[in-house]
Scaffold this motif. Structure first.
Motif, mmCIF file in Angstrom:
data_model
loop_
_atom_site.group_PDB
_atom_site.id
_atom_site.type_symbol
_atom_site.label_atom_id
_atom_site.label_comp_id
_atom_site.label_asym_id
_atom_site.label_seq_id
_atom_site.Cartn_x
_atom_site.Cartn_y
_atom_site.Cartn_z
ATOM 1 N N GLU A 140 0.835 -1.203 0.000
ATOM 2 C CA GLU A 140 0.000 0.000 0.000
ATOM 3 C C GLU A 140 0.871 1.254 0.000
ATOM 4 N N TRP A 141 1.940 1.235 0.792
ATOM 5 C CA TRP A 141 2.866 2.371 0.847
ATOM 6 C C TRP A 141 3.506 2.607 -0.510
ATOM 7 N N ALA A 142 3.959 1.520 -1.156
ATOM 8 C CA ALA A 142 4.577 1.661 -2.472
ATOM 9 C C ALA A 142 3.573 2.203 -3.490
ATOM 10 N N ASP A 143 2.328 1.699 -3.426
ATOM 11 C CA ASP A 143 1.294 2.183 -4.344
ATOM 12 C C ASP A 143 0.988 3.656 -4.075
ATOM 13 N N PHE A 144 0.964 4.024 -2.790
ATOM 14 C CA PHE A 144 0.707 5.422 -2.419
ATOM 15 C C PHE A 144 1.796 6.343 -2.963
ATOM 16 N N LEU A 145 3.063 5.941 -2.763
ATOM 17 C CA LEU A 145 4.165 6.770 -3.266
ATOM 18 C C LEU A 145 4.094 6.932 -4.773
ATOM 19 N N GLU A 146 3.708 5.886 -5.460
ATOM 20 C CA GLU A 146 3.599 5.972 -6.925
ATOM 21 C C GLU A 146 2.491 6.937 -7.324
ATOM 22 N N ASN A 150 2.946 10.727 -9.168
ATOM 23 C CA ASN A 150 2.324 10.965 -10.472
ATOM 24 C C ASN A 150 1.113 11.891 -10.381
ATOM 25 N N GLY A 151 0.853 12.430 -9.183
ATOM 26 C CA GLY A 151 -0.254 13.366 -9.028
ATOM 27 C C GLY A 151 -1.616 12.737 -9.210
ATOM 28 N N ARG A 152 -1.783 11.473 -8.817
ATOM 29 C CA ARG A 152 -3.065 10.774 -8.957
ATOM 30 C C ARG A 152 -3.582 10.392 -7.569
ATOM 31 N N LEU A 153 -3.939 11.374 -6.772
ATOM 32 C CA LEU A 153 -4.367 11.112 -5.404
ATOM 33 C C LEU A 153 -5.721 10.418 -5.352
ATOM 34 N N GLU A 154 -5.846 9.492 -4.419
ATOM 35 C CA GLU A 154 -7.129 8.912 -4.069
ATOM 36 C C GLU A 154 -7.500 9.428 -2.689
ATOM 37 N N GLU A 155 -8.774 9.326 -2.342
ATOM 38 C CA GLU A 155 -9.256 9.945 -1.101
ATOM 39 C C GLU A 155 -8.494 9.449 0.122
ATOM 40 N N GLN A 156 -8.168 8.136 0.144
ATOM 41 C CA GLN A 156 -7.483 7.599 1.323
ATOM 42 C C GLN A 156 -6.050 8.104 1.447
ATOM 43 N N ASP A 157 -5.522 8.708 0.381
ATOM 44 C CA ASP A 157 -4.144 9.205 0.428
ATOM 45 C C ASP A 157 -4.022 10.486 1.249
ATOM 46 N N ARG A 158 -5.104 11.214 1.394
ATOM 47 C CA ARG A 158 -5.031 12.537 2.008
ATOM 48 C C ARG A 158 -4.578 12.476 3.464
ATOM 49 N N SER A 159 -5.018 11.428 4.179
ATOM 50 C CA SER A 159 -4.603 11.328 5.577
ATOM 51 C C SER A 159 -3.101 11.115 5.702
ATOM 52 N N ARG A 160 -2.513 10.350 4.763
ATOM 53 C CA ARG A 160 -1.060 10.120 4.799
ATOM 54 C C ARG A 160 -0.288 11.419 4.565
ATOM 55 N N LEU A 161 -0.893 12.345 3.811
ATOM 56 C CA LEU A 161 -0.178 13.568 3.452
ATOM 57 C C LEU A 161 -0.282 14.652 4.524
ATOM 58 N N GLY A 162 -0.998 14.347 5.613
ATOM 59 C CA GLY A 162 -1.073 15.316 6.696
ATOM 60 C C GLY A 162 0.292 15.678 7.244
ATOM 61 N N GLU A 163 1.216 14.715 7.288
ATOM 62 C CA GLU A 163 2.563 14.990 7.797
ATOM 63 C C GLU A 163 3.308 15.948 6.887
#
Length: 605
Positions: A140-146, A150-163
């Motif tokens: 999941e982490w690797a998929d998130f970084l990808e 590439n600027g293709r955020l999904e809704e669940q990614d937003r919480s990870r980007l809080g940091e």
């Protein structure tokens, strides 16, 4: 010869590396896969296979019946040779090495090379579940970084980007996401990254939060006004003159014969020292005026209640005074009052300066201003603009030098002088506004001269002892006309009001504490406003795509020229050329706008 029976050609384990025994003597010489050799003690190695014929290059992974062998050995002990035969069907150097790797892996087997045990089923199940969970998280982490790369955020990614957002807002200095993507862990880099990946919209303004400004108006209950005796000044025409769209009118002007009245919203009648409202205002220091909106230092309900002209009848703390022959404020009185206020804009007032309602007041303020200029008040003429975000669109409007605006400014300065002189005469502790004299006194005539003169000035500051404010040309001055908007003004009102209503003003040391607390926050407010204005100017330029406009050269440096773009009130630097002269007008075109870095690059067009 070693006691273990290890002989030349055997496969052994040294720490976690496989090796072949070369010679055996007092010490054992072993050879690793890279050809390097080492002399070791017998106790430093473990025998995996007696050999001979060991080829370290052939020690590859094998497929075997791991789970079947484990089920047979669950809770039992076996030798490495027995486990190798059960798992791989044979005992060879390769299967011995593969068996040791199973042991090191620790999922199915535990123990040592000489004594291997099959682990209990519940322990295996728990570890297997944990490993599967870890594998899922890593994927999941690797998929998130990808996706973010590439600027293709999904809704669940937003919480990870809080940091990352916390880095961009200056709240932390570390981010696992930025580190994993080899991006500098700085506010500027984090800001740029959040724009690229779509977490922040292109126009997002991080500057107030990054400065540590409070971004919410206080949400506190507002008590009713206490009944008290007030001077009835409702017979006077009282004008609240402000910019179009102003929502917090806190001053108005009247003229009674030759007596000037400056009425100020009576905030101190409601906000008592050390009350919850007072503490909330002190913590914020001032209203925060951002192009995208305003954050108030007091609950908005107080503005609705006390803003002058927002009700049919307004309550005020009114400052009455006259000007003597030297245009100094005298015959001062300060009183709680009731007034009726008419609200108009500067543009409307500008058209009415010759009318009877405004002409005498205009003449008095001009006389006052002339006297201030005679005392070397600074008259610095540099462009000013209003920057607003309206329905998502940046609107930049130049602020013309209107006589009506100068009239109101001078009336407010009169009230500030009156407050200072009244406090001095009655030994009331208040914060005075003072500014030291610059090393050189000028009266600039051009824009470049105004720029140079402004650089000679030190900032004005709050002081508990009266002193000259050089830039205003006043011997005594206190900010007293914006208690809805500035805490220092509110403190002045609390002190003056206590005195004129028969109360006891706070002693000097307690006023000093309040001034220090609010002053520490004041710098945050000023930086947040300045950086936010610049931010939205850059957003506007970015949206113009190749904007062109005029700039005035303010100063010449070794390689750069400092220029002012009057249309935007934007000071910047461009490459200097030999033909440049101060106050020369040059035509510029935008080359690049870097919003996160707050930088814009122009070339001459």
């Amino acid at each position: 010869m070693a006691d273990s029976g290890t002989r030349a050609g055997a496969l052994v384990l040294y720490k976690i590396r496989p090796a072949v025994v070369e010679t055996v003597g007092e010490k054992i010489e072993i050879r690793f896969e890279d050809g390097k050799t080492k002399r070791v003690r017998d106790k430093d190695i473990s025998l995996l296979h007696p050999g001979p014929g060991v080829d370290l290059g052939m020690l590859n992974d094998l497929k075997g019946n791991v789970e079947e062998a484990w089920e047979l050995l669950e809770g039992e002990q076996a030798s490495l040779e027995e486990v190798a035969e059960l798992v791989y069907g044979e005992y060879t150097p390769t299967s011995a090495w593969a068996t040791w790797k199973l042991l090191r892996d620790g999922l199915y087997f535990e123990g040592s090379v000489r004594n291997i045990r099959g682990r209990k089923a519940d322990a295996v199940a728990a570890d297997k579940a944990a490993r599967e969970q870890k594998a899922r998280e890593e994927q999941e982490w690797a998929d998130f970084l990808e996706r973010v790369a590439n600027g293709r955020l999904e809704e669940q990614d937003r919480s990870r980007l809080g940091e990352v957002e916390r880095v961009a807002l200056g709240q932390t200095a570390r981010s696992r996401v930025l580190s994993a993507l080899n991006i500098a862990e700085s506010p500027e880099s984090a800001h740029a990254f959040l724009l690229r990946c779509g977490y922040w919209p292109a126009s997002y303004n991080p500057w107030p939060a990054r400065q540590g400004a409070n971004l919410e108006s206080p949400d506190l209950p507002v008590p009713p006004l206490e009944e008290e005796s007030r001077r009835d000044l409702t017979h006077l025409e009282a004008w609240a003159i402000d910019d179009e769209g102003n929502t917090d009118p806190d001053d108005a002007i009247s003229l009674e014969g030759d007596r000037i009245w400056v009425h100020v919203a009576d905030v101190a009648a409601l906000v008592k020292p050390d009350s919850h409202l007072d503490l909330a205002a002190r913590a914020r220091s001032a209203n925060l005026y951002l192009p995208e909106g305003m954050v108030q230092m007091l609950p908005p309900a107080i503005t609705d209640m006390l803003g002058l002209g927002l009700q049919e009848e307004s309550v005020a703390l009114s400052f009455g005074f006259r000007l003597n022959d030297d245009a100094e404020v005298e015959d001062i009185e300060i009183t709680p009052s009731r007034i009726r206020v008419q609200r108009i804009s500067y543009e409307e007032a500008e058209q009415r300066l010759e009318e009877d309602s405004f002409a005498p007041l205009h003449e008095l303020t001009r006389r006052y201003r002339k006297a201030r200029l005679g005392r070397s008040a600074a008259e610095i003429d540099l462009p000013e603009v209003s920057v607003k975000v309206i329905d998502g669109k940046v609107v930049i409007r130049p602020l013309p030098r209107l006589a009506s605006r100068q009239m109101v400014t001078d009336a407010m300065l009169m009230a500030g002088e009156a407050a200072a002189r009244f406090a001095m005469a009655n030994d009331i502790s208040i914060p005075y506004a003072v500014q030291p004299e610059p090393q050189e006194i000028r009266q600039p005539g051009t824009m470049s001269e105004s720029h140079a003169y402004r650089r000679l000035f030190k900032p004005s500051n709050a002081a508990m002892s009266p002193g000259r404010h050089f830039g205003l040309g006043l011997d005594y001055y206190a900010r007293a006309t914006s208690p809805l908007r500035r805490y220092m003004d509110l403190v002045v009102h609390q002190q003056l009001r206590a005195f004129v209503t028969g109360g006891t003003p706070l002693p000097r040391d307690r006023v000093t504490e309040r001034v220090a607390e609010a002053g520490a926050v004041g710098g945050i407010i000023r930086r947040a406003e300045r950086l936010s204005n610049l931010h939205w100017k850059l957003i506007w330029l970015k949206e113009q795509q190749g904007w062109q406009g005029d700039a005035v050269i303010l100063a010449l440096e070794e390689r750069k020229a400092v220029v002012m773009i009057p249309e935007l009130a934007l000071e910047t630097r461009i490459r200097r050329t030999e033909d440049m002269q101060p106050d020369q007008v040059v035509r510029l075109q935008v080359q690049e706008v870097d919003v996160p870095a707050q930088a814009v690059y122009f070339r001459r067009s």
